[in-house]
Design a protein around this motif. Structure first.
Motif, PDB file in Angstrom:
ATOM      1  N   SER A 196       0.831  -1.204   0.000  1.00  0.00           N
ATOM      2  CA  SER A 196       0.000   0.000   0.000  1.00  0.00           C
ATOM      3  C   SER A 196       0.866   1.255   0.000  1.00  0.00           C
ATOM      4  N   PHE A 197       0.303   2.320  -0.593  1.00  0.00           N
ATOM      5  CA  PHE A 197       0.901   3.647  -0.461  1.00  0.00           C
ATOM      6  C   PHE A 197       0.571   4.223   0.910  1.00  0.00           C
ATOM      7  N   ASP A 198      -0.513   3.747   1.504  1.00  0.00           N
ATOM      8  CA  ASP A 198      -0.928   4.177   2.834  1.00  0.00           C
ATOM      9  C   ASP A 198      -0.174   3.334   3.859  1.00  0.00           C
ATOM     10  N   HIS A 199       0.939   3.847   4.329  1.00  0.00           N
ATOM     11  CA  HIS A 199       1.795   3.074   5.214  1.00  0.00           C
ATOM     12  C   HIS A 199       1.157   2.820   6.578  1.00  0.00           C
ATOM     13  N   SER A 200       0.201   3.660   6.952  1.00  0.00           N
ATOM     14  CA  SER A 200      -0.518   3.404   8.205  1.00  0.00           C
ATOM     15  C   SER A 200      -1.365   2.140   8.085  1.00  0.00           C
ATOM     16  N   ALA A 201      -1.854   1.852   6.885  1.00  0.00           N
ATOM     17  CA  ALA A 201      -2.628   0.627   6.660  1.00  0.00           C
ATOM     18  C   ALA A 201      -1.730  -0.596   6.789  1.00  0.00           C
ATOM     19  N   ILE A 202      -0.492  -0.470   6.310  1.00  0.00           N
ATOM     20  CA  ILE A 202       0.472  -1.557   6.456  1.00  0.00           C
ATOM     21  C   ILE A 202       0.771  -1.802   7.933  1.00  0.00           C
ATOM     22  N   ALA A 203       0.989  -0.708   8.677  1.00  0.00           N
ATOM     23  CA  ALA A 203       1.257  -0.834  10.110  1.00  0.00           C
ATOM     24  C   ALA A 203       0.083  -1.484  10.824  1.00  0.00           C
ATOM     25  N   MET A 204      -1.141  -1.107  10.441  1.00  0.00           N
ATOM     26  CA  MET A 204      -2.335  -1.697  11.030  1.00  0.00           C
ATOM     27  C   MET A 204      -2.388  -3.199  10.769  1.00  0.00           C
ATOM     28  N   LEU A 205      -2.104  -3.587   9.538  1.00  0.00           N
ATOM     29  CA  LEU A 205      -2.129  -5.006   9.177  1.00  0.00           C
ATOM     30  C   LEU A 205      -1.112  -5.789   9.991  1.00  0.00           C
TER      31      LEU A 205
ATOM     32  N   SER B 258      13.280  15.132  -3.126  1.00  0.00           N
ATOM     33  CA  SER B 258      13.972  15.346  -1.863  1.00  0.00           C
ATOM     34  C   SER B 258      15.427  14.911  -1.928  1.00  0.00           C
ATOM     35  N   ARG B 259      16.307  15.726  -1.377  1.00  0.00           N
ATOM     36  CA  ARG B 259      17.735  15.364  -1.338  1.00  0.00           C
ATOM     37  C   ARG B 259      17.961  14.104  -0.520  1.00  0.00           C
ATOM     38  N   ASN B 260      17.235  13.962   0.549  1.00  0.00           N
ATOM     39  CA  ASN B 260      17.415  12.819   1.436  1.00  0.00           C
ATOM     40  C   ASN B 260      16.315  11.777   1.235  1.00  0.00           C
ATOM     41  N   SER B 261      15.826  11.690   0.003  1.00  0.00           N
ATOM     42  CA  SER B 261      14.692  10.798  -0.252  1.00  0.00           C
ATOM     43  C   SER B 261      15.005   9.357   0.105  1.00  0.00           C
ATOM     44  N   GLY B 262      16.228   8.912  -0.176  1.00  0.00           N
ATOM     45  CA  GLY B 262      16.591   7.535   0.133  1.00  0.00           C
ATOM     46  C   GLY B 262      16.484   7.225   1.607  1.00  0.00           C
ATOM     47  N   GLU B 263      17.048   8.101   2.434  1.00  0.00           N
ATOM     48  CA  GLU B 263      16.999   7.894   3.884  1.00  0.00           C
ATOM     49  C   GLU B 263      15.559   7.961   4.397  1.00  0.00           C
ATOM     50  N   LYS B 264      14.786   8.900   3.835  1.00  0.00           N
ATOM     51  CA  LYS B 264      13.391   9.046   4.264  1.00  0.00           C
ATOM     52  C   LYS B 264      12.560   7.834   3.872  1.00  0.00           C
ATOM     53  N   ILE B 265      12.830   7.306   2.697  1.00  0.00           N
ATOM     54  CA  ILE B 265      12.108   6.119   2.242  1.00  0.00           C
ATOM     55  C   ILE B 265      12.390   4.939   3.163  1.00  0.00           C
ATOM     56  N   LEU B 266      13.644   4.686   3.446  1.00  0.00           N
ATOM     57  CA  LEU B 266      14.000   3.556   4.304  1.00  0.00           C
ATOM     58  C   LEU B 266      13.469   3.732   5.722  1.00  0.00           C
ATOM     59  N   ALA B 267      13.448   4.973   6.203  1.00  0.00           N
ATOM     60  CA  ALA B 267      12.900   5.239   7.531  1.00  0.00           C
ATOM     61  C   ALA B 267      11.397   4.965   7.557  1.00  0.00           C
ATOM     62  N   ALA B 268      10.712   5.353   6.478  1.00  0.00           N
ATOM     63  CA  ALA B 268       9.265   5.122   6.404  1.00  0.00           C
ATOM     64  C   ALA B 268       8.944   3.633   6.365  1.00  0.00           C
ATOM     65  N   VAL B 269       9.763   2.877   5.644  1.00  0.00           N
ATOM     66  CA  VAL B 269       9.563   1.418   5.589  1.00  0.00           C
ATOM     67  C   VAL B 269       9.735   0.819   6.972  1.00  0.00           C
ATOM     68  N   SER B 270      10.755   1.256   7.665  1.00  0.00           N
ATOM     69  CA  SER B 270      11.007   0.751   9.020  1.00  0.00           C
ATOM     70  C   SER B 270       9.874   1.111   9.969  1.00  0.00           C
ATOM     71  N   ASP B 271       9.368   2.321   9.858  1.00  0.00           N
ATOM     72  CA  ASP B 271       8.311   2.793  10.761  1.00  0.00           C
ATOM     73  C   ASP B 271       7.032   1.975  10.634  1.00  0.00           C
ATOM     74  N   CYS B 272       6.697   1.565   9.417  1.00  0.00           N
ATOM     75  CA  CYS B 272       5.442   0.818   9.245  1.00  0.00           C
ATOM     76  C   CYS B 272       5.645  -0.689   9.332  1.00  0.00           C
ATOM     77  N   GLY B 273       6.894  -1.126   9.433  1.00  0.00           N
ATOM     78  CA  GLY B 273       7.165  -2.549   9.600  1.00  0.00           C
ATOM     79  C   GLY B 273       7.060  -3.368   8.335  1.00  0.00           C
ATOM     80  N   ALA B 274       7.114  -2.710   7.161  1.00  0.00           N
ATOM     81  CA  ALA B 274       7.013  -3.439   5.896  1.00  0.00           C
ATOM     82  C   ALA B 274       8.221  -4.347   5.698  1.00  0.00           C
ATOM     83  N   THR B 275       8.012  -5.434   4.990  1.00  0.00           N
ATOM     84  CA  THR B 275       9.087  -6.399   4.754  1.00  0.00           C
ATOM     85  C   THR B 275       9.631  -6.339   3.329  1.00  0.00           C
ATOM     86  N   GLU B 276       9.020  -5.500   2.474  1.00  0.00           N
ATOM     87  CA  GLU B 276       9.530  -5.279   1.127  1.00  0.00           C
ATOM     88  C   GLU B 276       9.401  -3.804   0.785  1.00  0.00           C
ATOM     89  N   LEU B 277      10.255  -3.351  -0.140  1.00  0.00           N
ATOM     90  CA  LEU B 277      10.247  -1.968  -0.605  1.00  0.00           C
ATOM     91  C   LEU B 277       9.852  -1.962  -2.078  1.00  0.00           C
TER      92      LEU B 277
END
Length: 218
Positions: free
Chosen positions: A114-123, A143-162
């Motif tokens: 999902s693009f809605d990372h809160s939905a992933i976290a809920m699941l 964003s200059r730091n898009s890579g770091e922000k992307i990886l941080a967002a993945v970690s925050d929602c607990g996703a297992t794939e990017l």
């Protein structure tokens, strides 16, 4: 995949029926039985004259349960994208998906994205064993730091794939994802050249509109 008015998960991309059903109406305002009566095959035939077939006419919107049943005797991995317009719907949708994954015993067969990372976290709170993926669109490239922000967002929602839009795919980001044990999937690519690129940077999978074309190049 969206939630019909009666709480049933149905497999359709758009929030309305205008494009695929050629009729007015929103998915969230119709129940699954009503949606099952909508012809979504004729629009494909009209838009793709060279690929049109008479049997496509009168194809209908399936429920997620019907898709799972169809795939029960296969070994295919199924990517299920959750789409919702508000947090309340996202929560209901996550519950519906988690229930079906459990009923069909598809924990090792499904990746819910999902693009809605809160939905992933809920699941993940409902069933931490379900594989999930965080989707990112091309707007992130500003964003200059898009890579770091992307990886941080993945970690925050607990996703297992990017899952990255093709314009976001850079070797450094893919390498950092691998360091974090994150498989990287790229969407949506139709050029066969992506097959070789996937090998070079060790992508996990490619999402495409033309699988036969890409398979021929593999």
């Amino acid at each position: 995949m969206r939630l019909a008015r009666d709480g049933v998960a149905v497999v359709i991309h758009d929030a309305t029926l205008r494009r695929t059903g050629l009729v007015p109406g929103s998915i969230s305002r119709l129940d699954s039985k009503q949606l099952a009566q909508v012809d979504v095959g004729t629009s494909f035939n009209r838009a793709n004259r060279k690929l049109a077939r008479s049997e496509y006419a009168q194809e209908h919107i399936p429920t997620l349960a019907q898709v799972f049943e169809h795939c029960r005797n296969t070994t295919a991995t199924i990517y299920v994208e959750m789409k919702s317009e508000d947090p309340g719907t996202a929560k209901e949708l996550a519950h519906a998906v988690a229930k079906l994954v459990k009923v069909f015993k598809f924990r090792n067969r499904v990746v819910v994205i999902s693009f809605d990372h809160s939905a992933i976290a809920m699941l993940k709170t409902l069933d931490s064993s379900i594989r999930t993926g965080a989707l990112f669109g091309s707007s992130r490239i500003g964003s200059r730091n898009s890579g770091e922000k992307i990886l941080a967002a993945v970690s925050d929602c607990g996703a297992t794939e990017l899952l990255l839009h093709r314009l976001l795919v850079h070797r450094s980001l893919v390498e950092k994802a691998h360091e974090a044990d994150l498989p990287v999937v790229v969407w949506t690519v139709d050029d066969p050249k992506w097959v070789e690129r996937a090998r070079l940077v060790k992508l996990h999978a490619l999402i495409t509109n033309h699988p036969a074309k890409l398979l021929a190049a593999s």
